[in-house]
Design a protein around this motif. Structure first.
Motif, mmCIF file in Angstrom:
data_model
loop_
_atom_site.group_PDB
_atom_site.id
_atom_site.type_symbol
_atom_site.label_atom_id
_atom_site.label_comp_id
_atom_site.label_asym_id
_atom_site.label_seq_id
_atom_site.Cartn_x
_atom_site.Cartn_y
_atom_site.Cartn_z
ATOM 1 N N LEU A 69 48.284 45.603 62.650
ATOM 2 C CA LEU A 69 46.859 45.649 62.307
ATOM 3 C C LEU A 69 46.630 46.024 60.849
ATOM 4 O O LEU A 69 45.486 46.073 60.390
ATOM 5 N N GLY A 70 47.705 46.300 60.127
ATOM 6 C CA GLY A 70 47.573 46.628 58.713
ATOM 7 C C GLY A 70 47.054 48.021 58.441
ATOM 8 O O GLY A 70 46.588 48.303 57.333
ATOM 9 N N ASN A 71 47.149 48.905 59.433
ATOM 10 C CA ASN A 71 46.707 50.294 59.254
ATOM 11 C C ASN A 71 47.906 51.128 58.807
ATOM 12 O O ASN A 71 48.549 51.813 59.601
ATOM 13 N N ILE A 72 48.222 51.053 57.535
ATOM 14 C CA ILE A 72 49.432 51.678 56.997
ATOM 15 C C ILE A 72 49.122 53.094 56.526
ATOM 16 O O ILE A 72 48.277 53.302 55.642
ATOM 17 N N THR A 73 49.786 54.057 57.131
ATOM 18 C CA THR A 73 49.634 55.462 56.751
ATOM 19 C C THR A 73 51.010 56.113 56.689
ATOM 20 O O THR A 73 52.006 55.558 57.179
ATOM 21 N N ALA A 74 51.046 57.299 56.108
ATOM 22 C CA ALA A 74 52.308 58.042 56.035
ATOM 23 C C ALA A 74 52.794 58.436 57.420
ATOM 24 O O ALA A 74 53.987 58.684 57.626
ATOM 25 N N GLY A 75 51.874 58.479 58.386
ATOM 26 C CA GLY A 75 52.251 58.849 59.746
ATOM 27 C C GLY A 75 53.238 57.882 60.383
ATOM 28 O O GLY A 75 53.967 58.257 61.311
ATOM 29 N N LEU A 76 53.288 56.648 59.889
ATOM 30 C CA LEU A 76 54.237 55.679 60.440
ATOM 31 C C LEU A 76 55.678 56.120 60.201
ATOM 32 O O LEU A 76 56.571 55.811 60.997
ATOM 33 N N LEU A 77 55.898 56.838 59.111
ATOM 34 C CA LEU A 77 57.249 57.326 58.823
ATOM 35 C C LEU A 77 57.700 58.351 59.857
ATOM 36 O O LEU A 77 58.898 58.476 60.132
ATOM 37 N N THR A 78 56.744 59.071 60.428
ATOM 38 C CA THR A 78 57.079 60.031 61.482
ATOM 39 C C THR A 78 57.674 59.317 62.684
ATOM 40 O O THR A 78 58.641 59.792 63.291
ATOM 41 N N HIS A 79 57.105 58.169 63.016
ATOM 42 C CA HIS A 79 57.625 57.390 64.143
ATOM 43 C C HIS A 79 59.037 56.873 63.842
ATOM 44 O O HIS A 79 59.910 56.889 64.714
ATOM 45 N N VAL A 80 59.248 56.425 62.613
ATOM 46 C CA VAL A 80 60.579 55.945 62.223
ATOM 47 C C VAL A 80 61.598 57.077 62.326
ATOM 48 O O VAL A 80 62.711 56.892 62.845
ATOM 49 N N LEU A 81 61.221 58.255 61.852
ATOM 50 C CA LEU A 81 62.117 59.411 61.918
ATOM 51 C C LEU A 81 62.443 59.760 63.366
ATOM 52 O O LEU A 81 63.589 60.099 63.696
ATOM 53 N N TYR A 82 61.455 59.669 64.229
ATOM 54 C CA TYR A 82 61.651 59.933 65.662
ATOM 55 C C TYR A 82 62.761 59.036 66.215
ATOM 56 O O TYR A 82 63.654 59.500 66.944
ATOM 57 N N PHE A 83 62.713 57.752 65.863
ATOM 58 C CA PHE A 83 63.710 56.817 66.381
ATOM 59 C C PHE A 83 65.077 57.013 65.729
ATOM 60 O O PHE A 83 66.103 56.776 66.366
ATOM 61 N N MET A 84 65.098 57.434 64.487
ATOM 62 C CA MET A 84 66.377 57.729 63.846
ATOM 63 C C MET A 84 67.092 58.868 64.570
ATOM 64 O O MET A 84 68.316 58.835 64.762
#
Length: 276
Positions: free
Chosen positions: A241-256
């Motif tokens: 949806l193009g809603n890019i925020t710094a919070g997306l990095l939190t999700h990436v870190l979770y999966f790492m």
């Protein structure tokens, strides 16, 4: 020549840190999976791809006509089909990875005795773990690409950031396959394996795939936000949806973190099972 090669590989591992776990031959495990896949039943793979598409048309365009637009939490309101499409893509990545890293792995451990044969060679347990996990995520990637190829012509993708949803799906599939294989390595019966579906179905229904989790009390929202599928859906939805925020990095870190824990547990468990 094959014997000489195996001996040479074993000799090169001597003195290296983790020599008993890793021979650097993960590719051999993946190659074996590719060969086996060529002779497998494509219907099984096809059904995993069709399922989210059916959900999209039944809910997105069926029930969606009754619902209208939905607020995704950030950004403007979108049609219901646009709202659920990212959740279904994330679920496709999860399902593709889970199917291969659970039931297929369980059969190989309990009946095929494949890993005993692999570990009798120069392969290490980390080679086997990574090979199987990477192969499982490949199935999740196929499902995700196929689903994206469906939703894009339907006009459900409105941002160029949606391209990043495919790499995101790879990370999601990697995490689920790593944890899935780790959990499966502790399963002893088919009845225990059924518990996986008992966990997956509620997670699919309540992690925000079809509606915002704000409809629940705050304490239930907190529980949902700890679930991996919620993180997957939020990550993919933000990108599509193009809603890019710094919070997306939190999700990436979770999966790492999931990837590291799952891979480590799988390696440890395979070592305990087959390297006694």
């Amino acid at each position: 020549m094959i014997i000489d090669s195996a001996v040479a590989i074993a000799q090169r591992r001597v003195g290296r840190r983790g020599e008993q776990y890793f021979a650097g031959r993960t590719g051999a495990v993946i190659e074996r999976s590719i060969i086996a896949f060529k002779s497998s039943n494509w219907i099984v793979v096809l059904t995993g791809f069709v399922e989210p598409v059916l959900f999209l048309f039944a809910f997105g365009y069926g029930i969606g006509e009754l619902i209208g637009t939905v607020a995704p939490g950030q950004g403007p309101e979108v049609t219901y089909a646009m709202y659920i499409a990212p959740g279904l893509l994330a679920t496709s990545a999860m399902n593709g990875a889970i199917y291969d890293s659970t039931w297929n792995v369980f059969f190989k451990i309990k009946h095929g005795r494949l890993y005993q044969s692999m570990l009798a060679t120069s392969l290490g347990t980390l080679d086997v773990a990574l090979g199987e996990i990477i192969w499982a995520l490949f199935r999740g990637l196929i499902y995700s690409i196929g689903f994206m190829a469906i939703v894009t012509p339907l006009g459900l993708v409105t941002s160029w950031w949606a391209i990043a949803a495919i790499p995101a799906a790879v990370i999601i599939a990697f995490a689920f396959s790593a944890v899935g294989m780790a959990i499966t390595s502790y399963m002893k019966t088919y009845q225990q394996m059924d518990l996986i579906n008992v966990v997956l179905l509620p997670m699919f229904l309540f992690s925000g795939s079809f509606y915002p989790i704000t409809v629940f009390p705050e304490w239930i929202q907190a529980v949902i936000q700890a679930l991996p599928l919620w993180h997957a859906i939020e990550l993919v939805r933000g990108l599509m949806l193009g809603n890019i925020t710094a919070g997306l990095l939190t999700h990436v870190l979770y999966f790492m973190v999931m990837i590291l824990i799952g891979t480590a547990l799988t390696t440890k468990r395979l070592t305990a099972l087959f390297m006694k």
